[in-house]
Design a protein around this motif. Structure first.
Motif, mmCIF file in Angstrom:
data_model
loop_
_atom_site.group_PDB
_atom_site.id
_atom_site.type_symbol
_atom_site.label_atom_id
_atom_site.label_comp_id
_atom_site.label_asym_id
_atom_site.label_seq_id
_atom_site.Cartn_x
_atom_site.Cartn_y
_atom_site.Cartn_z
ATOM 1 N N ARG A 9 0.635 -1.431 -0.003
ATOM 2 C CA ARG A 9 0.106 0.056 0.055
ATOM 3 C C ARG A 9 0.678 1.190 0.110
ATOM 4 O O ARG A 9 1.883 1.335 0.699
ATOM 5 C CB ARG A 9 -0.806 0.180 1.009
ATOM 6 N N GLY A 10 0.401 2.202 -0.832
ATOM 7 C CA GLY A 10 1.021 3.608 -0.768
ATOM 8 C C GLY A 10 -0.244 4.553 -0.775
ATOM 9 O O GLY A 10 -1.240 4.052 -0.356
ATOM 10 N N GLY A 11 0.010 5.876 -1.176
ATOM 11 C CA GLY A 11 -0.958 6.766 -0.965
ATOM 12 C C GLY A 11 -1.123 7.166 0.236
ATOM 13 O O GLY A 11 -0.393 6.885 1.094
ATOM 14 N N THR A 12 -2.055 8.262 0.420
ATOM 15 C CA THR A 12 -2.221 8.763 1.580
ATOM 16 C C THR A 12 -3.578 8.285 2.395
ATOM 17 O O THR A 12 -4.187 7.406 1.767
ATOM 18 C CB THR A 12 -2.673 10.235 1.429
ATOM 19 N N PRO A 16 -6.237 5.349 -1.299
ATOM 20 C CA PRO A 16 -5.192 4.055 -1.410
ATOM 21 C C PRO A 16 -4.746 4.184 -2.864
ATOM 22 O O PRO A 16 -5.377 4.309 -4.052
ATOM 23 C CB PRO A 16 -6.089 2.886 -1.000
ATOM 24 N N PHE A 17 -3.724 3.485 -3.028
ATOM 25 C CA PHE A 17 -2.818 3.314 -4.258
ATOM 26 C C PHE A 17 -1.905 2.198 -3.811
ATOM 27 O O PHE A 17 -1.250 2.145 -2.851
ATOM 28 C CB PHE A 17 -2.038 4.543 -4.574
ATOM 29 N N GLY A 38 3.864 -3.574 -11.071
ATOM 30 C CA GLY A 38 3.251 -2.876 -11.555
ATOM 31 C C GLY A 38 2.494 -2.038 -10.365
ATOM 32 O O GLY A 38 2.842 -1.750 -9.214
ATOM 33 N N THR A 39 1.188 -1.430 -10.813
ATOM 34 C CA THR A 39 0.351 -0.618 -9.857
ATOM 35 C C THR A 39 -1.014 -1.072 -10.035
ATOM 36 O O THR A 39 -1.442 -1.717 -10.897
ATOM 37 C CB THR A 39 0.672 0.703 -10.144
ATOM 38 N N PHE A 40 -1.819 -0.743 -8.717
ATOM 39 C CA PHE A 40 -3.260 -0.855 -8.920
ATOM 40 C C PHE A 40 -3.439 0.399 -8.251
ATOM 41 O O PHE A 40 -3.587 0.797 -7.286
ATOM 42 C CB PHE A 40 -3.594 -2.005 -8.055
#
Length: 138
Positions: A9-12, A16-17, A38-40
């Motif tokens: 998990r990333g993002g703030t 979510p990212f 990759g990314t979601f």
């Protein structure tokens, strides 16, 4: 070393990212990873092509080496045509719990009692019935 294809998990907060990564199964969710595949972005629409970006060739490589994908990543790989995900069925998931069943039964009993009271024949009040039958003595 047990390898996993999973989401980091990333993002703030509340935005979510996720990065799709290859990591050691013992490492923390957002911790050290071996390679980013990759990314979601779950905030994008499901038909948006930028929602899931995946390097399919590298994913195939890691699967051939023995990495195990998590359920969510396996869904992505299934839509990309790399792996096959079996459909799951949990018929008990949609059933209400014990308390909900008890509340529904109680509500149905109350509704039946009200309906029975409405449909029951009404008896004439006792005082008025006695006054109508007996003539008044003067």
């Amino acid at each position: 070393m047990a390898l996993k294809l999973r989401l980091a998990r990333g993002g703030t907060k509340k935005r979510p990212f996720y990065h799709i990564v290859v990591a050691d199964a013992r490492s923390p969710r957002d911790g050290r990873f071996i390679e980013k595949l990759g990314t979601f972005n779950p905030l994008l629409a499901k038909d948006n092509e930028g929602r899931v970006v995946l390097n399919v060739e590298r994913a195939k490589h890691w699967l051939s080496v023995g990495a195990q994908p998590t359920d969510r990543v396996l869904r992505f790989l299934d839509t990309a045509g790399v792996a096959n995900r079996e459909a799951r069925s949990n018929p008990n998931k949609g059933k209400p719990g014990e308390k909900a069943v008890a509340r529904a039964d109680e509500k149905a009993a109350k509704a039946a009692a009200i309906e029975e009271a409405k449909n029951a024949p009404k008896a004439a009040p006792v005082e008025e019935a006695a006054a109508d039958e007996a003539p008044a003595a003067e």
